[in-house]
Design an enzyme around this catalytic site. Structure first.
Site, PDB file in Angstrom:
ATOM      1  N   CYS A 124      -1.228  -2.304   4.061  1.00  0.00           N
ATOM      2  CA  CYS A 124      -0.911  -3.184   2.916  1.00  0.00           C
ATOM      3  C   CYS A 124      -1.802  -2.766   1.762  1.00  0.00           C
ATOM      4  O   CYS A 124      -2.082  -1.580   1.593  1.00  0.00           O
ATOM      5  CB  CYS A 124      -1.105  -4.659   3.291  1.00  0.00           C
ATOM      6  SG  CYS A 124      -2.791  -5.086   3.763  1.00  0.00           S
TER       7      CYS A 124
ATOM      8  N   ARG B 275       5.639  -2.703  -5.404  1.00  0.00           N
ATOM      9  CA  ARG B 275       4.429  -1.893  -5.247  1.00  0.00           C
ATOM     10  C   ARG B 275       4.694  -0.725  -4.305  1.00  0.00           C
ATOM     11  O   ARG B 275       4.230   0.399  -4.547  1.00  0.00           O
ATOM     12  CB  ARG B 275       3.275  -2.750  -4.725  1.00  0.00           C
ATOM     13  CG  ARG B 275       2.777  -3.768  -5.727  1.00  0.00           C
ATOM     14  CD  ARG B 275       1.800  -4.746  -5.099  1.00  0.00           C
ATOM     15  NE  ARG B 275       0.584  -4.090  -4.623  1.00  0.00           N
ATOM     16  CZ  ARG B 275      -0.344  -4.697  -3.885  1.00  0.00           C
ATOM     17  NH1 ARG B 275      -0.179  -5.961  -3.525  1.00  0.00           N
ATOM     18  NH2 ARG B 275      -1.426  -4.036  -3.506  1.00  0.00           N
TER      19      ARG B 275
END
Length: 292
Positions: free
Chosen positions: A242, A181
């Site tokens: 995050c 990601r």
């Protein structure tokens, strides 16, 4: 004698020996992504450590925000903390189901609102159950607490702060998402978000901090090497990010365990930064020329 924590990380043995101690507040801070079933709340109602109250990250949040589980106001948090039976002299132990996924978010949230007598259960519910320790479906009814919140803004970062940091480079930024990601090799699980990372940030997946077999947190010397190998200069300030501010808090907790305290968390994280708009996005691995 009042209950004293042995440190910011407690063992299952310690918790078992103090489970009924006056002044202990045990919080199940488990979290599941939207659409995952059963939900963390459903799992809690089915089984939890006796006496644990459920800290619902989705509910203990700013519901006026379109972003997921943003911090509530100090007043709103104070009311919830009291309903959970929390007072300013409470000793709080937090756990989640895998070991260290969302427990760090609860730990960070409590610190943001001024509570420091807290620890995380090493290995979480996973280790507790693997050792054959008791669980229950009985829901506790805690007595109302008297908690008073004191907000600590130095532990929280906004999008404005993070944009400014691109210019000042005052803080290093570390991203807890999976490498795929971070590099944009994989699309974001939340729809509508761009793929990639904040320019200049480093990557250390939060899953790296725990033993994959037991869920226990790795030894401090191993944690230190992981953060340094990810690119951090441990003498400089750090902000963690995050997907939505949950596993960033796990990195903040890991840094706390090696003496790097007061790490800030970008609350909106990629759920905010990754939206189409004025935030620059980098792809590929972090490296030379990108370091903050």
């Amino acid at each position: 004698m009042s209950l004293t924590l042995p440190g910011s990380l407690v063992t299952t043995e310690w918790l078992a020996a103090h489970l009924d101690a006056p002044g202990l507040v045990l919080l199940d801070g488990s979290f599941t992504m939207p659409g995952v079933t059963p939900t963390a709340a459903e799992n809690y109602r089915e089984r939890h450590i006796p006496g644990a109250r459920f800290f619902d990250i989705e509910e203990i949040a700013d519901h006026a925000s379109s972003l997921p589980h943003m911090l509530p106001s100090a007043e709103a948090f104070e009311a919830v903390a009291r309903r959970l039976g929390l007072s300013n002299d409470s000793v709080v132990v937090i756990y989640d189901t895998p070991g260290l996924v969302s427990a760090g978010r609860v730990w960070w949230t409590l610190r943001v609102f001024g509570h420091d007598r807290i620890a995380v259960l090493d290995g979480g519910l996973r280790k507790w159950r693997a050792e054959g320790r008791p669980v229950t479906a009985e829901l506790p009814i805690p007595a109302e607490g008297t908690f008073r919140a004191t907000f600590h803004p130095e532990l929280v970062r906004s999008k404005t702060d993070m944009l400014q940091n691109l210019q000042t480079k005052a803080e290093q930024v570390i991203d807890a998402r999976a490498a795929s990601r971070f590099t944009a090799a994989e699309n974001e699980p939340r729809p509508g978000l761009r793929a990639g990372h904040i320019p200049g940030s480093f990557n250390l997946p939060s899953s790296s901090l725990t033993d994959p077999e037991t869920g226990e947190i790795l030894k401090p010397e191993t944690l230190k090497a992981l953060f340094e190998n990810a690119g951090l200069d441990l003498s400089r300030p750090v902000a963690a990010t995050c997907g939505s501010g949950v596993t960033a808090s796990a990195l903040a907790f890991g840094l706390h365990l090696i003496g790097i305290d007061r790490v800030a968390v970008y609350d909106g994280s990629w759920s905010e930064w990754g939206l189409p708009g004025d935030t620059p996005v980098a792809t590929g691995p972090s490296g030379a020329g990108e370091k903050a």
